[in-house]
Write an enzyme that holds these catalytic residues in place. Structure first.
Site, PDB file in Angstrom:
ATOM      1  N   ARG A  78       0.861  -1.184   0.000  1.00 32.40           N
ATOM      2  CA  ARG A  78       0.000   0.000   0.000  1.00 32.40           C
ATOM      3  C   ARG A  78       0.899   1.238   0.000  1.00 32.40           C
ATOM      4  O   ARG A  78       1.699   1.425   0.924  1.00 32.40           O
ATOM      5  CB  ARG A  78      -0.898  -0.019   1.239  1.00 32.40           C
ATOM      6  CG  ARG A  78      -1.671   1.250   1.439  1.00 32.40           C
ATOM      7  CD  ARG A  78      -2.597   1.196   2.654  1.00 32.40           C
ATOM      8  NE  ARG A  78      -3.069   2.537   2.905  1.00 32.40           N
ATOM      9  CZ  ARG A  78      -2.681   3.294   3.909  1.00 32.40           C
ATOM     10  NH1 ARG A  78      -1.842   2.837   4.833  1.00 32.40           N
ATOM     11  NH2 ARG A  78      -3.127   4.523   4.044  1.00 32.40           N
ATOM     12  N   HIS A 122      -2.210  11.178   0.921  1.00 32.41           N
ATOM     13  CA  HIS A 122      -1.644  10.942   2.249  1.00 32.41           C
ATOM     14  C   HIS A 122      -0.976  12.259   2.672  1.00 32.41           C
ATOM     15  O   HIS A 122       0.248  12.375   2.695  1.00 32.41           O
ATOM     16  CB  HIS A 122      -0.652   9.773   2.190  1.00 32.41           C
ATOM     17  CG  HIS A 122      -0.347   9.138   3.508  1.00 32.41           C
ATOM     18  ND1 HIS A 122      -0.496   7.787   3.750  1.00 32.41           N
ATOM     19  CD2 HIS A 122       0.098   9.663   4.667  1.00 32.41           C
ATOM     20  CE1 HIS A 122      -0.136   7.515   4.997  1.00 32.41           C
ATOM     21  NE2 HIS A 122       0.239   8.631   5.570  1.00 32.41           N
ATOM     22  N   GLU A 167      -6.381   8.577   6.448  1.00 31.62           N
ATOM     23  CA  GLU A 167      -6.644   9.329   7.674  1.00 31.62           C
ATOM     24  C   GLU A 167      -7.085  10.775   7.432  1.00 31.62           C
ATOM     25  O   GLU A 167      -6.378  11.728   7.805  1.00 31.62           O
ATOM     26  CB  GLU A 167      -5.404   9.299   8.578  1.00 31.62           C
ATOM     27  CG  GLU A 167      -4.942   7.896   8.917  1.00 31.62           C
ATOM     28  CD  GLU A 167      -3.829   7.851   9.963  1.00 31.62           C
ATOM     29  OE1 GLU A 167      -3.274   8.913  10.294  1.00 31.62           O
ATOM     30  OE2 GLU A 167      -3.530   6.754  10.460  1.00 31.62           O
ATOM     31  N   ASN A 294      -6.580   1.909  10.490  1.00 37.30           N
ATOM     32  CA  ASN A 294      -5.220   2.128  11.004  1.00 37.30           C
ATOM     33  C   ASN A 294      -5.317   2.130  12.516  1.00 37.30           C
ATOM     34  O   ASN A 294      -6.040   2.942  13.096  1.00 37.30           O
ATOM     35  CB  ASN A 294      -4.665   3.488  10.556  1.00 37.30           C
ATOM     36  CG  ASN A 294      -4.303   3.501   9.080  1.00 37.30           C
ATOM     37  OD1 ASN A 294      -4.477   2.512   8.373  1.00 37.30           O
ATOM     38  ND2 ASN A 294      -3.805   4.630   8.614  1.00 37.30           N
ATOM     39  N   TYR A 296      -3.042   2.190  16.082  1.00 33.52           N
ATOM     40  CA  TYR A 296      -1.760   2.290  16.782  1.00 33.52           C
ATOM     41  C   TYR A 296      -1.901   2.173  18.287  1.00 33.52           C
ATOM     42  O   TYR A 296      -1.073   1.596  18.954  1.00 33.52           O
ATOM     43  CB  TYR A 296      -1.080   3.623  16.440  1.00 33.52           C
ATOM     44  CG  TYR A 296      -0.552   3.619  15.019  1.00 33.52           C
ATOM     45  CD1 TYR A 296       0.699   3.091  14.738  1.00 33.52           C
ATOM     46  CD2 TYR A 296      -1.320   4.084  13.963  1.00 33.52           C
ATOM     47  CE1 TYR A 296       1.186   3.037  13.443  1.00 33.52           C
ATOM     48  CE2 TYR A 296      -0.846   4.039  12.664  1.00 33.52           C
ATOM     49  CZ  TYR A 296       0.404   3.514  12.408  1.00 33.52           C
ATOM     50  OH  TYR A 296       0.864   3.453  11.123  1.00 33.52           O
ATOM     51  N   GLU A 365      -2.870  -0.080   8.521  1.00 34.48           N
ATOM     52  CA  GLU A 365      -1.633   0.330   9.192  1.00 34.48           C
ATOM     53  C   GLU A 365      -1.666  -0.140  10.633  1.00 34.48           C
ATOM     54  O   GLU A 365      -2.715  -0.083  11.286  1.00 34.48           O
ATOM     55  CB  GLU A 365      -1.468   1.865   9.228  1.00 34.48           C
ATOM     56  CG  GLU A 365      -0.981   2.486   7.959  1.00 34.48           C
ATOM     57  CD  GLU A 365      -0.806   3.998   8.077  1.00 34.48           C
ATOM     58  OE1 GLU A 365      -0.468   4.503   9.171  1.00 34.48           O
ATOM     59  OE2 GLU A 365      -1.013   4.666   7.052  1.00 34.48           O
TER      60      GLU A 365
HETATM   61  C1  FCB Z   1      -0.174   7.216  10.731  1.00 36.07           C
HETATM   62  C2  FCB Z   1       0.135   7.807   9.364  1.00 36.07           C
HETATM   63  C3  FCB Z   1       1.457   7.367   8.815  1.00 36.07           C
HETATM   64  C4  FCB Z   1       2.518   7.282   9.874  1.00 36.07           C
HETATM   65  C5  FCB Z   1       2.039   6.484  11.051  1.00 36.07           C
HETATM   66  C6  FCB Z   1       3.062   6.296  12.131  1.00 36.07           C
HETATM   67  O1  FCB Z   1      -1.077   8.023  11.403  1.00 36.07           O
HETATM   68  O2  FCB Z   1      -0.844   7.430   8.452  1.00 36.07           O
HETATM   69  O3  FCB Z   1       1.819   8.232   7.782  1.00 36.07           O
HETATM   70  O4  FCB Z   1       2.906   8.554  10.248  1.00 36.07           O
HETATM   71  O5  FCB Z   1       0.906   7.096  11.590  1.00 36.07           O
END
Ligand code: FCB
Length: 460
Positions: A78, A122, A167, A294, A296, A365
């Site tokens: 991607r 992006h 995002e 995504n 994290y 992500e």
């Molecule tokens: C996400 C973004 C990506 C990168 C990661 C760590 O929010 O999409 O570009 O910065 O975080």
């Protein structure tokens, strides 16, 4: 006792990246400037005043990078395309040399049996469009649809998956509300306007892509989502968590999956929604074949009347594990996926199916920054990343066991790269990059991920 955590045969394993973070060649072959070029060249915006001018030079080294993907056994990649490379002034004249780069990259991927997943945006808006008002200006949404049309005409004979945005919430809010990202504005109203136009542009672009596609394509979007927990059990913190959830998750998911918007739930939004949401907009936005998640971290919200709009701030409770950027909280991925499923994908109470065809869900992500370095023997033993990956993949599989059909997982990122306002310090790659020589070295986590792909699972 160890269990083998296995994934379905057709589960898709990949890595993700983005144009500005890896390409470099910021002013080569006719590329126009983007808002990120302007931002990084403004002193004081980025840690150590670092820039993505060269970054990991993927623009020139893409063949070597595709070879690395192949070595890892990736099935999909991607990446995002740079709008300003294709349309240097944002609209009108197409820069053939810019298209040529993506043409070569797509061919190289396909020759190596790696499926390209294109993301059209992006964060790197052409500066020329920012000069005309950027995302807060509704015209930008129509300009985006035109760009999407050009890309689909050119590449949809070979590219089947089209992600409109990465995002949009971050593009809108980090860029226009908190100001940490380009264009660096600190205006809440501007942030909300930008978000609506980004979402609208998704709908317009989806239409344009489908109309110009040369084969059956999938059109998706990638969102930053996060379960929100209150910092304490107090009524105030619970309220803060609810507002934060609305502002972050529902503001993106409701329009895309329900055709409604919770904007009205905020005083500011009430006023705004009348002026920016035009009749028909919400119907246009609700179109999706693929929902990219995504993930994290989770968000822990605390009441703070000083913070605009949501009266809430994020906190980092003591005693948990943090990466430096975020809390490491794997269970949050399971919680998030089950919540999305329950709130947006379950059949209606009447027993009828949802009114629109349900999109596929993928993790587009997930990753962690680790202060990696070469050991004296040249290996990179990034144990924390392996642990992060194992624990998050376990949660993906747990969600699948619970009946949620997750179609794939993309790790962020293939290589270390330019991490926006934080510059080069956070290293997110499965592949280490020496920023002096640009030499790439596969980390232990990359080897581990390659084994997972090969076995389609792992011992847990
Ligand atoms: C996400 C973004 C990506 C990168 C990661 C760590 O929010 O999409 O570009 O910065 O975080």
């Amino acid at each position: 006792m160890h269990n083998f955590i296995s994934f379905p045969k057709d589960f898709i394993w990949g890595c993700a990246s983005s144009a500005y973070q890896v390409e470099g060649a910021w002013n080569e072959d006719g590329k126009g400037p983007s808002i990120w070029d302007t931002f990084v060249h403004t002193p004081g915006k980025i840690a150590n005043n670092e820039t993505g001018d060269i970054t990991v030079d993927h623009y020139h080294r893409y063949k070597e990078d595709v070879a690395l993907m192949k070595e890892l056994g990736l099935e999909a990649y991607r990446f995002s395309t740079s709008w300003a490379r294709i349309l240097p002034d944002g609209a009108s004249a197409v820069n053939q040399a810019g298209l040529g780069f993506y043409d070569r990259l797509v061919d190289e991927l396909l020759e190596n049996k790696i499926e390209p997943y294109i993301c059209l945006f992006h964060y790197d808006l052409p500066q020329a469009l920012q000069d005309k008002g950027g995302w807060p200006n509704r015209d930008t949404a129509y300009a985006f649809a035109e760009y999407a049309h050009i890309m689909a005409e050119y590449l949809s004979d070979r590219v089947r998956v089209w992600i409109t945005h990465n995002e949009p919430w971050v593009a809108a809010m980090a860029g226009n509300f908190s100001g940490e990202h380009a264009p660096g504005l600190k205006e809440p109203v501007t942030g909300f306007k930008a978000l609506h136009h980004l979402l609208l542009s998704h709908g317009l672009a989806a239409e344009a892509i489908r109309a110009s596609a040369r084969q059956l394509v999938k059109v998706g979007i990638t969102l930053n989502l996060s379960p929100v927990h209150p910092a304490s059990d107090s009524r105030k913190d619970r309220g803060a968590a609810q507002r934060m959830d609305t502002a972050l998750n529902r503001l993106q998911l409701d329009p895309l999956l329900k055709g409604s918007s919770p904007l009205q739930e905020f005083t500011l939004g009430k006023m705004l929604s009348k002026s920016i949401v035009k009749p028909g907009d919400l119907e246009k936005i609700r179109t999706l074949d693929l929902l990219g998640v995504n993930y994290y971290t989770r968000t822990v919200a605390k009441y703070d009347p000083k913070f605009p709009v949501v009266s809430a701030v994020q906190t980092q409770p003591e005693g948990n594990e943090y990466s430096g950027m975020w809390e490491i909280y794997p269970e949050g991925l399971f919680e998030l996926l089950t919540r999305i499923w329950k709130d947006y994908f379950s059949p209606l109470p009447s027993g009828e199916g949802p009114a629109v065809r349900l999109p596929e869900i993928m993790i587009t992500e997930n990753g962690v920054p680790v202060p990696d370095g070469l050991d004296f023997d040249g290996r990179i033993r990034d144990e924390r990343r392996i642990r992060y990956l194992r624990n998050h993949l376990f949660q993906v599989q747990r969600a699948m066991q619970a009946g949620i059909p997750i179609k794939g997982y993309f790790h962020w990122s293939l290589m270390d790269n330019f991490e926006w306002a934080l510059g080069y310090s956070p290293r997110f790659g499965l592949v280490y990059v020496d920023y002096e020589t640009l030499k790439r070295t596969i980390k232990d986590s990359g080897r581990w991920f390659a084994k997972v792909i090969q076995a389609n699972g792992f011992e847990y």
